[in-house]
Write a protein that holds these residues in place. Sequence first.
Motif, PDB file in Angstrom:
ATOM      1  N   ALA A 290      66.478  73.892 -16.465  1.00  0.00           N
ATOM      2  CA  ALA A 290      67.067  74.880 -17.373  1.00  0.00           C
ATOM      3  C   ALA A 290      67.226  76.220 -16.673  1.00  0.00           C
ATOM      4  CB  ALA A 290      66.198  75.024 -18.617  1.00  0.00           C
ATOM      5  N   ALA A 291      66.274  76.562 -15.797  1.00  0.00           N
ATOM      6  CA  ALA A 291      66.385  77.811 -15.031  1.00  0.00           C
ATOM      7  C   ALA A 291      67.592  77.769 -14.094  1.00  0.00           C
ATOM      8  CB  ALA A 291      65.100  78.044 -14.232  1.00  0.00           C
ATOM      9  N   ILE A 292      67.854  76.597 -13.518  1.00  0.00           N
ATOM     10  CA  ILE A 292      69.034  76.449 -12.658  1.00  0.00           C
ATOM     11  C   ILE A 292      70.309  76.607 -13.490  1.00  0.00           C
ATOM     12  CG2 ILE A 292      70.297  74.853 -11.167  1.00  0.00           C
ATOM     13  CD1 ILE A 292      67.794  75.949  -9.888  1.00  0.00           C
TER      14      ILE A 292
ATOM     15  N   PHE B 101      61.903  86.775  -9.621  1.00  0.00           N
ATOM     16  CA  PHE B 101      61.200  85.492  -9.705  1.00  0.00           C
ATOM     17  C   PHE B 101      61.028  85.104 -11.157  1.00  0.00           C
ATOM     18  CE2 PHE B 101      57.898  88.776  -9.598  1.00  0.00           C
ATOM     19  CZ  PHE B 101      57.094  88.433 -10.670  1.00  0.00           C
ATOM     20  N   ARG B 102      60.822  83.795 -11.362  1.00  0.00           N
ATOM     21  CA  ARG B 102      60.523  83.244 -12.679  1.00  0.00           C
ATOM     22  C   ARG B 102      59.147  82.595 -12.574  1.00  0.00           C
ATOM     23  NH1 ARG B 102      64.981  85.292 -12.825  1.00  0.00           N
ATOM     24  NH2 ARG B 102      66.877  84.545 -13.854  1.00  0.00           N
TER      25      ARG B 102
ATOM     26  N   LEU C 236      66.719  69.986  -8.501  1.00  0.00           N
ATOM     27  CA  LEU C 236      67.509  69.677  -7.296  1.00  0.00           C
ATOM     28  C   LEU C 236      68.778  68.915  -7.670  1.00  0.00           C
ATOM     29  CD1 LEU C 236      64.598  68.586  -4.913  1.00  0.00           C
ATOM     30  CD2 LEU C 236      66.038  70.604  -4.625  1.00  0.00           C
ATOM     31  N   ALA C 237      68.641  67.995  -8.616  1.00  0.00           N
ATOM     32  CA  ALA C 237      69.805  67.211  -9.038  1.00  0.00           C
ATOM     33  C   ALA C 237      70.822  68.069  -9.782  1.00  0.00           C
ATOM     34  CB  ALA C 237      69.351  66.050  -9.922  1.00  0.00           C
ATOM     35  N   ARG C 238      70.352  69.106 -10.491  1.00  0.00           N
ATOM     36  CA  ARG C 238      71.264  69.947 -11.266  1.00  0.00           C
ATOM     37  C   ARG C 238      71.998  70.978 -10.402  1.00  0.00           C
ATOM     38  NH1 ARG C 238      74.377  72.785 -12.265  1.00  0.00           N
ATOM     39  NH2 ARG C 238      74.912  74.029 -14.096  1.00  0.00           N
ATOM     40  N   ALA C 239      71.411  71.431  -9.310  1.00  0.00           N
ATOM     41  CA  ALA C 239      72.004  72.493  -8.494  1.00  0.00           C
ATOM     42  C   ALA C 239      73.330  72.051  -7.867  1.00  0.00           C
ATOM     43  CB  ALA C 239      71.019  72.908  -7.402  1.00  0.00           C
TER      44      ALA C 239
END
Length: 316
Positions: free
Chosen positions: A193-195, A182-183, A217-220
């Motif tokens: 940035a985590a994605i 987990f983060r 969500l947009a980056r995934a």
Amino acid sequence: LERAETLKVLAVDKTGTLTEGRPALIRSWLAPGVSQAEALALAAGLEQSSHHPLASALVQAAKAEGIAPGRVEAIQAQAGRGLVGLQEGQPVYIGAPAFLAEEGAPLPASILAELAEAGLTPVALARAGRWLALFGLADPVRPSSRDAVARLQGMGLRVVMLTGDQAPVAARVAQALGISEFRAGILPADKAAAIEELARLGPVGMVGDGINDAPALARADVSFAIGAGADVAIEAADLTLVRNDLNGVADAIALSRATLGKIRQNLFFAFIYNVLGIPAAALGVLNPVLAAAAMAMSSVSVVSNSLLLRRWRPGR
């Protein structure tokens, strides 16, 4: 849906996704000379216009005790930190303990240690450079989340929990759900940035429900929104779960794998008759009747194999 079968990593927001998203006030720590009624009135006055689950919990706690929200003016949100306002000309703050420390109102280390040991989510309150109260809240885990996480892990996915909560709270929830990675303490701006970081491990999916989850969500590569989540999260996501159940993500990935598996099988059926028939036809040893039958069998095989998808059921 087509890309879902390629996912290797699944990042999951905690509040409202793995948990019910309805935290409740469990315990309060008060500064000397401050009453519970005074602290809750000020907290409710600051939080009454906020849609955050923690804000709603404090407003509901005040309402349950018959405490009217205090009058607070010029309220401004500090993204990922808390709220600032004015009460009778004095600045008031509510948010994470670190936010209050930055504003010159640190909380006693002994109280923070007690809260960490209890595994509660902290919301701190201060006025004019002096801390007034620390509220400890807890958000119950969704009953279906543990089974859903185990199912996703059984499908070979690396499940990572993302949360703005502090590490002790995140660790408690992660342990309850069987999540090993987990983060914690992630600000809304850092989720995307985590994605990006997780994407180095392979195609990454994201599950979330809040306004703060929209950039991630947009980056995934593939994103899933909880149906009861914020409109902006639903708009940013590729797939929306009608039920507020993480098992819907596992179902979507399983359906993607089953569908793509049938596509590959159908490509085999579409080409195998030609692969066998064309050389025979070139050598002049293929009867036209057999060639026509082979082409018909190719179509029948593809259609029949596709219809086997009707046997697919969620949860399998």
